[in-house]
Every structure is written in C-alpha cells, then in structure tokens.
Design a protein around this motif. Structure first.
Motif, PDB file in Angstrom:
ATOM      1  N   GLY A  94      38.946  39.090  59.682  1.00  0.00           N
ATOM      2  CA  GLY A  94      40.196  38.347  59.540  1.00  0.00           C
ATOM      3  C   GLY A  94      39.933  36.866  59.300  1.00  0.00           C
ATOM      4  O   GLY A  94      40.600  36.232  58.478  1.00  0.00           O
ATOM      5  N   THR A  95      38.945  36.324  59.998  1.00  0.00           N
ATOM      6  CA  THR A  95      38.589  34.918  59.800  1.00  0.00           C
ATOM      7  C   THR A  95      37.957  34.706  58.432  1.00  0.00           C
ATOM      8  O   THR A  95      38.159  33.664  57.805  1.00  0.00           O
ATOM      9  N   LEU A  96      37.214  35.699  57.944  1.00  0.00           N
ATOM     10  CA  LEU A  96      36.690  35.608  56.570  1.00  0.00           C
ATOM     11  C   LEU A  96      37.833  35.535  55.561  1.00  0.00           C
ATOM     12  O   LEU A  96      37.770  34.778  54.585  1.00  0.00           O
ATOM     13  N   HIS A  97      38.886  36.301  55.784  1.00  0.00           N
ATOM     14  CA  HIS A  97      40.043  36.264  54.877  1.00  0.00           C
ATOM     15  C   HIS A  97      40.743  34.905  54.939  1.00  0.00           C
ATOM     16  O   HIS A  97      41.147  34.369  53.904  1.00  0.00           O
ATOM     17  N   ILE A  98      40.880  34.352  56.130  1.00  0.00           N
ATOM     18  CA  ILE A  98      41.488  33.015  56.254  1.00  0.00           C
ATOM     19  C   ILE A  98      40.630  31.977  55.551  1.00  0.00           C
ATOM     20  O   ILE A  98      41.141  31.093  54.857  1.00  0.00           O
ATOM     21  N   THR A  99      39.315  32.089  55.710  1.00  0.00           N
ATOM     22  CA  THR A  99      38.402  31.160  55.033  1.00  0.00           C
ATOM     23  C   THR A  99      38.550  31.268  53.525  1.00  0.00           C
ATOM     24  O   THR A  99      38.572  30.255  52.816  1.00  0.00           O
ATOM     25  N   VAL A 108      35.964  32.671  41.686  1.00  0.00           N
ATOM     26  CA  VAL A 108      34.848  33.083  42.536  1.00  0.00           C
ATOM     27  C   VAL A 108      35.340  33.411  43.944  1.00  0.00           C
ATOM     28  O   VAL A 108      34.914  34.397  44.553  1.00  0.00           O
ATOM     29  N   SER A 109      36.252  32.596  44.459  1.00  0.00           N
ATOM     30  CA  SER A 109      36.796  32.865  45.798  1.00  0.00           C
ATOM     31  C   SER A 109      37.543  34.185  45.837  1.00  0.00           C
ATOM     32  O   SER A 109      37.431  34.939  46.810  1.00  0.00           O
ATOM     33  N   LEU A 110      38.302  34.477  44.797  1.00  0.00           N
ATOM     34  CA  LEU A 110      39.060  35.727  44.772  1.00  0.00           C
ATOM     35  C   LEU A 110      38.164  36.945  44.567  1.00  0.00           C
ATOM     36  O   LEU A 110      38.495  38.044  45.014  1.00  0.00           O
ATOM     37  N   LEU A 111      37.018  36.761  43.905  1.00  0.00           N
ATOM     38  CA  LEU A 111      36.094  37.884  43.705  1.00  0.00           C
ATOM     39  C   LEU A 111      35.436  38.311  45.015  1.00  0.00           C
ATOM     40  O   LEU A 111      34.945  39.440  45.131  1.00  0.00           O
ATOM     41  N   ILE A 112      35.440  37.439  46.008  1.00  0.00           N
ATOM     42  CA  ILE A 112      34.838  37.762  47.298  1.00  0.00           C
ATOM     43  C   ILE A 112      35.729  38.727  48.085  1.00  0.00           C
ATOM     44  O   ILE A 112      35.238  39.531  48.872  1.00  0.00           O
ATOM     45  N   VAL A 113      37.030  38.673  47.854  1.00  0.00           N
ATOM     46  CA  VAL A 113      37.984  39.470  48.637  1.00  0.00           C
ATOM     47  C   VAL A 113      37.680  40.974  48.580  1.00  0.00           C
ATOM     48  O   VAL A 113      37.616  41.623  49.630  1.00  0.00           O
ATOM     49  N   PRO A 114      37.465  41.584  47.415  1.00  0.00           N
ATOM     50  CA  PRO A 114      37.175  43.028  47.410  1.00  0.00           C
ATOM     51  C   PRO A 114      35.897  43.380  48.174  1.00  0.00           C
ATOM     52  O   PRO A 114      35.844  44.403  48.856  1.00  0.00           O
ATOM     53  N   PHE A 115      34.889  42.519  48.090  1.00  0.00           N
ATOM     54  CA  PHE A 115      33.651  42.766  48.825  1.00  0.00           C
ATOM     55  C   PHE A 115      33.898  42.760  50.336  1.00  0.00           C
ATOM     56  O   PHE A 115      33.442  43.649  51.065  1.00  0.00           O
ATOM     57  N   VAL A 116      34.624  41.762  50.818  1.00  0.00           N
ATOM     58  CA  VAL A 116      34.926  41.674  52.252  1.00  0.00           C
ATOM     59  C   VAL A 116      35.761  42.875  52.688  1.00  0.00           C
ATOM     60  O   VAL A 116      35.509  43.470  53.742  1.00  0.00           O
ATOM     61  N   LEU A 117      36.742  43.262  51.879  1.00  0.00           N
ATOM     62  CA  LEU A 117      37.560  44.431  52.214  1.00  0.00           C
ATOM     63  C   LEU A 117      36.725  45.712  52.258  1.00  0.00           C
ATOM     64  O   LEU A 117      36.919  46.560  53.132  1.00  0.00           O
ATOM     65  N   PHE A 118      35.787  45.848  51.320  1.00  0.00           N
ATOM     66  CA  PHE A 118      34.903  47.021  51.296  1.00  0.00           C
ATOM     67  C   PHE A 118      34.074  47.100  52.567  1.00  0.00           C
ATOM     68  O   PHE A 118      33.992  48.149  53.207  1.00  0.00           O
ATOM     69  N   VAL A 119      33.443  45.989  52.948  1.00  0.00           N
ATOM     70  CA  VAL A 119      32.614  45.979  54.154  1.00  0.00           C
ATOM     71  C   VAL A 119      33.471  46.206  55.393  1.00  0.00           C
ATOM     72  O   VAL A 119      33.086  46.947  56.304  1.00  0.00           O
ATOM     73  N   GLN A 120      34.652  45.599  55.428  1.00  0.00           N
ATOM     74  CA  GLN A 120      35.558  45.765  56.564  1.00  0.00           C
ATOM     75  C   GLN A 120      35.979  47.233  56.697  1.00  0.00           C
ATOM     76  O   GLN A 120      35.969  47.795  57.799  1.00  0.00           O
ATOM     77  N   LEU A 121      36.339  47.872  55.607  1.00  0.00           N
ATOM     78  CA  LEU A 121      36.749  49.275  55.627  1.00  0.00           C
ATOM     79  C   LEU A 121      35.594  50.172  56.050  1.00  0.00           C
ATOM     80  O   LEU A 121      35.778  51.104  56.841  1.00  0.00           O
TER      81      LEU A 121
END
Length: 144
Positions: free
Chosen positions: A18-23, A112-125
């Motif tokens: 969640g903090t990664l998403h806020i960042t 670049v910031s938006l491309l990180i979102v799918p990666f974080v979601l994948f790892v989180q899931l």
C-alpha cells in the motif's frame, strides 16, 4: 522530517505494498504538477517532491528488508543505489536535449512511474496467494 510520521502510519495501516502505491502516486503527481505553469502550484509540487523522495527511500529500504532479510539488505540496497546512480547519470543527455522544455522529460517520468504499478500489483497478488495457501495449510493441519 515532517513526512516520517506519514510513512510510519502508511506502513502500519496499509503495509509495504500500500505504501508502494502511495509512493507511486506521489511519483506521478510531481511531474504532473510540473507540467502546469502556475508558480503557486510549483510550490505544492516542490513539497510533493520532497515527500515523494522521503517515501521512496524509506519504502525501498523497508521492502528490501522484508523481502531479503537484514543479512542481505545491505548488498541489495547497494545494488539499488548503484542502478539509481547510473540512471541519474543517463538523464544528463535528456536534460541537454530538452532545450529548456521539460514537458517530454516529465511525461517520460509519468510513464515510467505508471509502468511500475502492474509489477507491484503482480508481486502483491502473488504474495497474497502464497499467504492464503499458508492459511489453508494451517487450517488443514488443525482439522486433522
């Protein structure tokens, strides 16, 4: 130093991901604000950038500590900071090519910031599914 309580509260309430998403949201907000030619809004952008940097370095350390453990965290952080330094050095030609118009640089930063979102979601899931499997195994062992 004002952002430190925000980071602590964010990690406590929302966890690492969640903090990664806020960042990431702060990472998108800063260049978006820079694209708007308003002096007072630029002040907000500078404050948002300061909070973003604080969140970024704190969450990188917290994530690496959680994922890799304290024994290897130093080496992992060293590699992260080395890669970040190399990326920073590669930005010098981009600044020279911008000729004072940083719109494309800011748009690239947003992308670049938006491309990180799918990666974080994948790892989180993936971690969530692993946690569910562990819970199911614990319930099965208690039943049997």
């Amino acid at each position: 130093w004002l952002a430190v309580p925000l980071i602590q509260a964010s990690i406590r309430r929302l966890g690492i991901f969640g903090t990664l998403h806020i960042t990431t949201m702060f990472g998108v907000l800063c260049p978006v604000v820079q694209l708007i030619p308003n002096l007072w809004l630029q002040l907000v952008g500078a404050i948002a950038y300061t909070v973003f940097r604080t969140f970024l370095f704190s969450i990188i350390a917290a994530y690496n500590a959680e994922l890799f453990g304290p024994q290897t965290m130093g080496r992992v952080m060293g590699v992260c900071l080395l890669v970040a330094g190399m990326v920073n050095l590669s930005q010098t030609p981009l600044v020279k090519m911008s000729y004072g118009n940083f719109a494309l640089v800011n748009l690239g930063s947003i992308l670049v910031s938006l491309l990180i979102v799918p990666f974080v979601l994948f790892v989180q899931l993936r971690r969530w599914r692993l946690h569910l499997k562990e819970l199911e195994a614990a319930v099965r062992s208690e039943i049997c």
